[in-house]
Design a protein around this motif. Sequence first.
Motif, short mmCIF file in Angstrom:
data_model
loop_
_atom_site.label_atom_id
_atom_site.label_comp_id
_atom_site.label_asym_id
_atom_site.label_seq_id
_atom_site.Cartn_x
_atom_site.Cartn_y
_atom_site.Cartn_z
N LEU A 1 -21.67 -21.72 -71.92
CA LEU A 1 -21.21 -20.63 -71.05
C LEU A 1 -21.30 -21.05 -69.59
O LEU A 1 -20.40 -20.78 -68.80
N ALA A 2 -22.41 -21.72 -69.26
CA ALA A 2 -22.56 -22.18 -67.88
C ALA A 2 -21.45 -23.16 -67.53
O ALA A 2 -20.88 -23.13 -66.42
N GLN A 3 -21.10 -23.99 -68.51
CA GLN A 3 -20.04 -24.96 -68.26
C GLN A 3 -18.71 -24.24 -68.01
O GLN A 3 -17.92 -24.65 -67.16
N THR A 4 -18.49 -23.16 -68.75
CA THR A 4 -17.26 -22.39 -68.53
C THR A 4 -17.21 -21.86 -67.10
O THR A 4 -16.16 -21.90 -66.45
N VAL A 5 -18.35 -21.36 -66.66
CA VAL A 5 -18.40 -20.83 -65.29
C VAL A 5 -18.14 -21.95 -64.29
O VAL A 5 -17.40 -21.78 -63.32
N VAL A 6 -18.73 -23.12 -64.58
CA VAL A 6 -18.54 -24.24 -63.67
C VAL A 6 -17.08 -24.68 -63.68
O VAL A 6 -16.50 -24.97 -62.62
N ASP A 7 -16.48 -24.70 -64.87
CA ASP A 7 -15.09 -25.13 -64.96
C ASP A 7 -14.16 -24.21 -64.19
O ASP A 7 -13.09 -24.64 -63.73
N ALA A 8 -14.55 -22.97 -64.05
CA ALA A 8 -13.72 -22.06 -63.26
C ALA A 8 -13.89 -22.28 -61.77
O ALA A 8 -13.28 -21.57 -60.96
N GLY A 9 -14.72 -23.25 -61.39
CA GLY A 9 -14.87 -23.59 -59.97
C GLY A 9 -15.77 -22.65 -59.21
O GLY A 9 -15.60 -22.43 -58.01
N ALA A 10 -16.76 -22.11 -59.92
CA ALA A 10 -17.60 -21.11 -59.25
C ALA A 10 -18.57 -21.74 -58.26
O ALA A 10 -18.91 -21.13 -57.25
N ILE A 11 -19.00 -22.98 -58.59
CA ILE A 11 -20.12 -23.55 -57.82
C ILE A 11 -19.79 -23.67 -56.34
O ILE A 11 -20.58 -23.30 -55.47
N ALA A 12 -18.60 -24.17 -56.06
CA ALA A 12 -18.25 -24.41 -54.65
C ALA A 12 -18.30 -23.10 -53.87
O ALA A 12 -18.87 -23.05 -52.77
N HIS A 13 -17.76 -22.05 -54.45
CA HIS A 13 -17.75 -20.77 -53.73
C HIS A 13 -19.14 -20.19 -53.61
O HIS A 13 -19.49 -19.64 -52.56
N LEU A 14 -19.91 -20.33 -54.69
CA LEU A 14 -21.29 -19.82 -54.62
C LEU A 14 -22.08 -20.56 -53.55
O LEU A 14 -22.82 -19.96 -52.78
N ALA A 15 -21.89 -21.89 -53.53
CA ALA A 15 -22.66 -22.70 -52.58
C ALA A 15 -22.32 -22.33 -51.15
O ALA A 15 -23.18 -22.36 -50.27
N GLN A 16 -21.07 -21.96 -50.93
CA GLN A 16 -20.69 -21.57 -49.57
C GLN A 16 -21.43 -20.33 -49.09
O GLN A 16 -21.67 -20.16 -47.91
N MET A 17 -21.76 -19.47 -50.05
CA MET A 17 -22.31 -18.18 -49.65
C MET A 17 -23.81 -18.18 -49.46
O MET A 17 -24.40 -17.15 -49.19
N ILE A 18 -24.43 -19.36 -49.61
CA ILE A 18 -25.89 -19.40 -49.44
C ILE A 18 -26.28 -18.98 -48.03
O ILE A 18 -27.32 -18.37 -47.82
N LEU A 19 -25.40 -19.29 -47.08
CA LEU A 19 -25.75 -18.98 -45.69
C LEU A 19 -25.31 -17.58 -45.27
O LEU A 19 -25.46 -17.22 -44.12
N ASN A 20 -24.82 -16.81 -46.21
CA ASN A 20 -24.38 -15.46 -45.87
C ASN A 20 -25.56 -14.64 -45.34
O ASN A 20 -26.66 -14.74 -45.85
N PRO A 21 -25.32 -13.84 -44.31
CA PRO A 21 -26.46 -13.09 -43.76
C PRO A 21 -26.96 -11.97 -44.68
O PRO A 21 -28.08 -11.50 -44.51
#
Lengths: 363, 508
Positions: B201-221
């Motif tokens: 399931l995690a791989q499915t989420v990764v395949d959808a390209g979630a990581i890049a977008h999630l990683a961008q939001m780490i700095l969100n206030p």
Amino acid sequence: MAALARLQARLSGLREEYFRRNRSVDEYRKIEYKAAVKIQSWFRGCRVRAYLRYLRKMTIVIQKWWRGYRSRRYFRKMVKTAYFIMKMNFYNEMAVRIQKRWRGYYVRKYIHNYYALKKYLEAISVNNEIIRSELQKYTEMKENEEKRKDLEKKEKEKQYQARKMHYLLSTEQIAGIYNSPFRKSPDPMELLLRKSKPLSHRRQQKKSPFACELHDWPTCKRPPSFSTAQPLPCIGRQKPQGPFRDPAEVLRQRYKPLEPTLRVAASISSPLEKAREEMKREEWRNRVHDNEFLPFSSYHKNEKYDPSIHRSGKYGQEAYGIKHFREVQPKKWVTDKDFRTVLPSIVLFEKFGKTYSRTGQIV
Amino acid sequence: MSQRQVLQVFEQYQRARTQFAQAVAELASRPQNIETLQNAGVISLLRPLLLDVVPTVQQTAALALGRLANYNDDLAEAVVKGDILPQLVCSLSEQNRFYKKAAAFVLRAVAKHSPQLAQAIVQCGALEMLVICLEDFDPGVKEAASWALEYIARHNSELSQAVVDAGAVPLLVLCIQEPEIALKRIAASTLSDISKHSPELAQTVVDAGAIAHLAQMILNPDAKLKRQVLSALSQIAKHSVDLAELVVEAEIFPVVLTCLKDSDEYVKKNGATLIREIAKHTPELSQLIVNAGGVAAVIDCIGSCRGTVRLPGIMMLGYVAAHSENLSMAVIVSKGIPPLCACLLEEQEDHIKAAAAWALGQVGRHTPAHARAVAVANVLPTLLAMYVDTRSSEDLQMKTKKALKNILQKCTYLPALEPLLHDAPPNIMKHIVGQFSKVLPHDSKARRLFVTTGGLKKVQEIKAEPGSLLQEYINTINNCYPEEIVRYYSPGYSEMLLERVENYHPVL
């Protein structure tokens, strides 16, 4: 013939002799035979023994040579092996010596380099320091931001308050409460009041008694609409020189509403499908429920009737509320008779049947 | 009768329905009213209102149902049994956004209680409709649908797989990229709940390209968004080395370290969890974190907070230290031991103490240098006290025992071992005496000190079974000293001397 005679003469002797001789021979035969056997056996024994001796000697010679040869061969081999082992041991020892040095060197240089490790750990601690200070800076920055936001919020609040309380501003004649005449300088609030504009009268918002979620749902009274306002005509533009049309005409052409052809305006789906859909929708809308629907009005049927306190007395019904509304306590009655009315009676009725007329007849 | 009068009847009826639905919705938002509402048969009354001609009534009825189902699982089950879900699902696709929101709310409220209820929702085909709702224009609808999906997916991997099979993941990834913070939050937490069950399931989420977008939001206030994003990343990273490496490749270091300094506790916790999930896989990943200064940040984080927020950080230190001696040394160099000791002392709950003990054991088990660093911090008596304390949980006792064993087997720092000689149980004593027996034959100063501090006397008092390992160790120690001294310190020596005095015949 003499010979014959002599022989004849000697014949008996001879015979005797013969007999004797035969007898002695017979007598010694067994002994001689045994002696002969013995001699023969001895001789033959000697001969065979000699032969065997000879054979053994030969065997020993052969074996001696063979064993000697073999042992020498084995010995040579053994020596070779021993030499080889010795050599190998030596080589191994040397190899260990070389490997030892090399491995020590290699590990010290590349794998467990003490100085590199030390340097690495130092670098880590330096890096940690940097990270720590940066994170510290980051938190400080965050805190400052937070503080600034708080301050701004407070300031806004204050300003809003000032606008709300603008009526407390002092006038020429009367000093406001923030502008005490006993002070040298007016209160900062006074200054703020002077700067701020009074709050305009707020329009009363009509509040629904229900949750705000419901409140802001436009309940299809105002469907979301796109702006259909006409575009503004262009301002004061002259008709350009040349064989152009009038701008107004061009604009009219440009913004004229869509006039679809009948073909386009008609729905894609066939009338049959449309009708089906309509029917479906109808069905959906007027869906019949077979399940029992228990309205609230029949809910009371299941419930036991709960009489009121007055009706559920221990000793049966009380008359109160049914027959009379005033409490009656006959024990406390002074008399069985009703109280007499204290109103002045009507004289004429009092005297009815009790007085006589002048003529002596009961009235 | 005029037409107006006829219409008035309908108007009155409609008004009454609206009022009823709104009143019930309002009443259902207070827990104390629920019982009464249920006794009044509210669900069977609301059900027809879901099919009302007026959209407002429908929406309000759905809202009321949602609130009822939200209250407890019995009511949620009543909603399921009342055949309300098919109605909701049917009308979910064709109604306006407000109705969709309310319907998704009902689904969410039902699904949240148990896997069975969530399964019931999946069986009536709600997933497809919810996924269609994810494509809606209105962010509110998307949010509600995503939320409902989250509550369905969080129960188990089958339900999660059903959500994935319905094609929700790519749309959720699109939802993360929307500008609305609330939608982002919920989409991120949905992704987190989907990917937490299995590597596939995690791989499915990764395949959808979630990581890049999630990683961008780490700095969100926004702190709540950060929580969800960090949780999603850690749920992805926890399954395998490959996934963890993918997360690392999104360049979350050193950005994620700022989360450890956040003012929000949960952001701290989830950040530490993310780092832990990455660090636990391989020495290389741990090394990467160490090089990025992650260990220092985690140590600071442990030092600055209390309670369960510390737990992932403590475990992260343990994992890093367990991988290799260099990494363990890095933890020591980053001043990791004092905060761990503080955790051991300050925390009330046993599982946190157990984690701290485990981490210390991992730090100290590599070489004598490591063990010394741990022993100098005066950890061993604390660990021993916890081990012998009867109030400690079984897990804590086991962890402390293991930690003690690991550290003691490497420890050659005798001053730290000496106090333990006095109150250690026999199974620990074995290791302590063993260390003495290893060191004393080679260190004359230590021998002298051992006698003067009373260690030798203590060793003589130990009753060891003959032939046991402990006896062997004691013999080794005794062999390091002259016989008189050993006898002098043996228990009962004074009586023996007195006896000799009695038996002595004076020479006159």
